[in-house]
Structures are given as structure tokens and as C-alpha cells.
Design a protein around this motif. Sequence first.
Motif, PDB file in Angstrom:
ATOM      1  N   THR A   5       0.834  -1.201   0.000  1.00  0.00           N
ATOM      2  CA  THR A   5       0.000   0.000   0.000  1.00  0.00           C
ATOM      3  C   THR A   5       0.870   1.252   0.000  1.00  0.00           C
ATOM      4  O   THR A   5       2.038   1.217   0.408  1.00  0.00           O
ATOM      5  N   LEU A   6       0.284   2.350  -0.429  1.00  0.00           N
ATOM      6  CA  LEU A   6       0.967   3.635  -0.362  1.00  0.00           C
ATOM      7  C   LEU A   6       1.283   3.970   1.091  1.00  0.00           C
ATOM      8  O   LEU A   6       2.371   4.473   1.403  1.00  0.00           O
ATOM      9  N   TYR A  25       8.190   9.112  -3.761  1.00  0.00           N
ATOM     10  CA  TYR A  25       7.431   8.260  -2.859  1.00  0.00           C
ATOM     11  C   TYR A  25       6.246   8.987  -2.217  1.00  0.00           C
ATOM     12  O   TYR A  25       5.391   8.337  -1.609  1.00  0.00           O
ATOM     13  N   ARG A  47       5.337  -0.678  -6.680  1.00  0.00           N
ATOM     14  CA  ARG A  47       4.395   0.442  -6.717  1.00  0.00           C
ATOM     15  C   ARG A  47       3.249   0.210  -5.747  1.00  0.00           C
ATOM     16  O   ARG A  47       2.910  -0.938  -5.438  1.00  0.00           O
ATOM     17  N   PRO A  48       2.623   1.297  -5.319  1.00  0.00           N
ATOM     18  CA  PRO A  48       1.422   1.128  -4.484  1.00  0.00           C
ATOM     19  C   PRO A  48       0.398   0.276  -5.220  1.00  0.00           C
ATOM     20  O   PRO A  48       0.163   0.460  -6.419  1.00  0.00           O
TER      21      PRO A  48
END
Length: 157
Positions: free
Chosen positions: A37-38, A55, A109-110
Amino acid sequence: MTETSFETDFWKDAQRRQIWDDIIPGQPRKTIPYTLTLEAIQKYCRVVGDMHPLYFDEDYAKKSPYGGLIAPPAIHILLMFACTPTDDWMRSPGTVNAGQSWSYNLPARPGDLVRLEARALDKFIKKDRLFVVHDNVFFNQHNQVICSGRGWTIRPQ
């Protein structure tokens, strides 16, 4: 099914972990898919002090060669724990990192569903210390390699 959180009390399941005698070179380790997750990326970045806009800043990241937000290469540290169950031998308290070498292919990546393939390659005793050589390959949901590495650890038992 994916697991989105992981245990942070590394002593909690210490008695259930595989010990030296249980490690079989060549045998795949049990792993768990993990949705990155982000929030996890940004929390990791804050903890290690890496505040690069790739980021955190969507507009900045969209204009970059990556075309969007990514995770830092060293996210494999978080992924190593997120993708293994609490009884995995790599989680044993007292394990010492004796060296590692990593190659980074694609940024995580998220939203990536990360899968780990991992195994011990060899184990040996040197100067009364228990060493394990192991490899780890992280894949995204498209079966693309995010990163791969080989490590050497000194085992507590």
C-alpha cells in the motif's frame, strides 16, 4: 487472499520457528502474497528518513520516468517480513546479517501484489557459527521481478 499487515513482535512466535536442523537447502520457504500500500511505502520511508518526492508527491512522480509513485529499492526489507509467516526461520531473534547482494529490476508500486520465492541454498558451520546462504526473488502481480538477492545469515540455533 493477501495479508495486508504483519506481526512486529518478533519474539511472539519464537518457539514455533524452524531451527538449524529444520532448514533444508533447496526447499522453498513458505511465503504469503502481500499487497503493498501507499501507506506502507510512506511509513517505511519516514522511518528510514527517505523523503524523496517519488514516494510522496503524485504530481512529481507522474512527471518522472516512472510515471507515478513508486517504492524505494530498499522496500525489500519490509517485504521480506510482510511476505513470510511468523514461523519462518529468517525471523528468528538473534539472526545476524553476514552479508547480502541485491539486484533491482523494477520499482515496486502502491497496489502491487507482491509474491516472494525464497529458499536456503546452503548451510554450513564455520568457527562454531551456523551459516545459511539463501536467495530471495520478489515478483509483482504481472510476474515481473521487482528485485532479487542473495544473503548470508548467522543463525542463533
